[in-house]
Design an enzyme around this catalytic site. Sequence first.
Site, PDB file in Angstrom:
ATOM      1  CG  ASP A  31      -7.014 -27.880  -7.057  1.00 21.49           C
ATOM      2  OD1 ASP A  31      -7.892 -28.547  -7.670  1.00 21.49           O
ATOM      3  OD2 ASP A  31      -5.879 -28.292  -7.027  1.00 21.49           O
ATOM      4  CB  VAL A  57      -8.020 -20.169 -11.527  1.00 21.24           C
ATOM      5  CG1 VAL A  57      -7.869 -20.563 -10.069  1.00 21.24           C
ATOM      6  CG2 VAL A  57      -7.145 -21.297 -12.212  1.00 21.24           C
ATOM      7  CE  LYS A 105      -2.179  -4.153 -14.954  1.00 19.05           C
ATOM      8  NZ  LYS A 105      -3.654  -3.923 -14.787  1.00 19.05           N
ATOM      9  CE1 TYR A 145      -0.320 -29.403 -18.847  1.00 20.84           C
ATOM     10  CE2 TYR A 145       1.443 -30.417 -19.994  1.00 20.84           C
ATOM     11  CZ  TYR A 145       0.904 -29.976 -18.918  1.00 20.84           C
ATOM     12  OH  TYR A 145       1.688 -29.912 -17.824  1.00 20.84           O
ATOM     13  CE  LYS A 149       0.684 -26.579 -17.949  1.00 21.76           C
ATOM     14  NZ  LYS A 149       0.740 -25.439 -16.768  1.00 21.76           N
ATOM     15  CE1 TYR A 159      -1.901 -10.060 -18.730  1.00 17.53           C
ATOM     16  CE2 TYR A 159      -1.726  -9.130 -16.746  1.00 17.53           C
ATOM     17  CZ  TYR A 159      -2.374  -9.445 -17.964  1.00 17.53           C
ATOM     18  OH  TYR A 159      -4.003  -9.163 -17.879  1.00 17.53           O
ATOM     19  CB  THR A 175       8.269 -33.986 -11.365  1.00 26.18           C
ATOM     20  OG1 THR A 175       8.849 -33.271 -12.239  1.00 26.18           O
ATOM     21  CG2 THR A 175       8.451 -33.886  -9.923  1.00 26.18           C
ATOM     22  NE  ARG A 186       1.370 -37.587 -14.476  1.00 26.13           N
ATOM     23  CZ  ARG A 186       1.467 -36.441 -13.989  1.00 26.13           C
ATOM     24  NH1 ARG A 186       2.460 -35.502 -14.696  1.00 26.13           N
ATOM     25  NH2 ARG A 186       0.936 -35.972 -12.753  1.00 26.13           N
TER      26      ARG A 186
END
Length: 315
Positions: A31, A57, A105, A145, A149, A159, A175, A186
């Site tokens: 993270d 990442v 991979k 966003y 996605k 891939y 969620t 939110r």
Amino acid sequence: MRILITGGAGFLGSHLCDRFIKEGHSVIAMDNLITGKTRNIEHLAGNDRFLFIKHDVTNYIFVEGKLDAVLHFASPASPIDYLTYPIQTLKVGALGTHKALGLAKEKNARFLLASTSEIYGDPLVHPQEESYWGNVNPIGPRGVYDEAKRFAEAMTMAYQRYHEVDTRIVRIFNTYGPRMRLDDGRVVPNFIGQALRGEALTVYGDGTQTRSFCYVDDLVEGIYRLLLSDEKNPVNIGNPHELNIIQFAETINRLTGNPAGLVFQKNKRIEGDPQTRRPDISKARRILGWEPVVSIQDGLRLTIEYFRHQLAVDG
Ligand code: UDP
């Protein structure tokens, strides 16, 4: 299994860390902590099957040793967060997914992408089933966003098809639960925070828009089953119990005993805010034998307790 979870210090990522540790696996949480928090995983520190690596990442990911699965959950995920970090949101969905797939991979690991109901946009089909292609505005404020996605799904399928990486895609609907940030903007943390402070709940627009809220433990169970399944196409995971925002606000006021009522903020609704959202979970029921089991009352009680504690700690 030895598993990498990107976004491992976030709301969903940290609950997944807990679940995989509980099942006896080894977990590496990665993270960059722009929206994730170390306090979500601090209870795992010292566990010899758990490792935290602070890393963004969108840059090359290096992990020593074997990996059996890569779960790509890194991304700002609330509208306020992805409006605050629009470029990072696009980059983690695009470059981050590419890097995480490249790692899967290289390690010959299974890959699971955290996708979203936002890929359906402001849907013209109700409820939303996986075969629906969506109604998304690429240049609206939510486009950063939604399109990231959508790109991530396309990259994952590429891939799978061209590099034969063993992939899964979960489309996550709204969620809620412990470890959401009180300030993520939110509706769940906003309403519960307001209710616990005795304030009126801020209903955006006229409150007739609907959402269907899934308790985090149910979601994690669905994701766990999907990872272990053979299903290579996207699967919706969410709770089909649909409420409009007024009903949802009234439920929270009732459960918290908040007498302050509602306040309507007509102009606060972000452009492109979906008018309806409810997952069709027939596929998850059929393929995974999964459906949510936690009622909205029980899930909200647990979440309210968590936020009550957070407010006492943080003020
Ligand atoms: N919303 C609201 N009051 C708030 C925050 C959100 O009425 O204080 C509404 C928002 O306009 C949307 C719904 O609640 O229609 C869910 O918003 P959220 O930000 O939780 O996530 P979304 O499902 O839109 O991604």
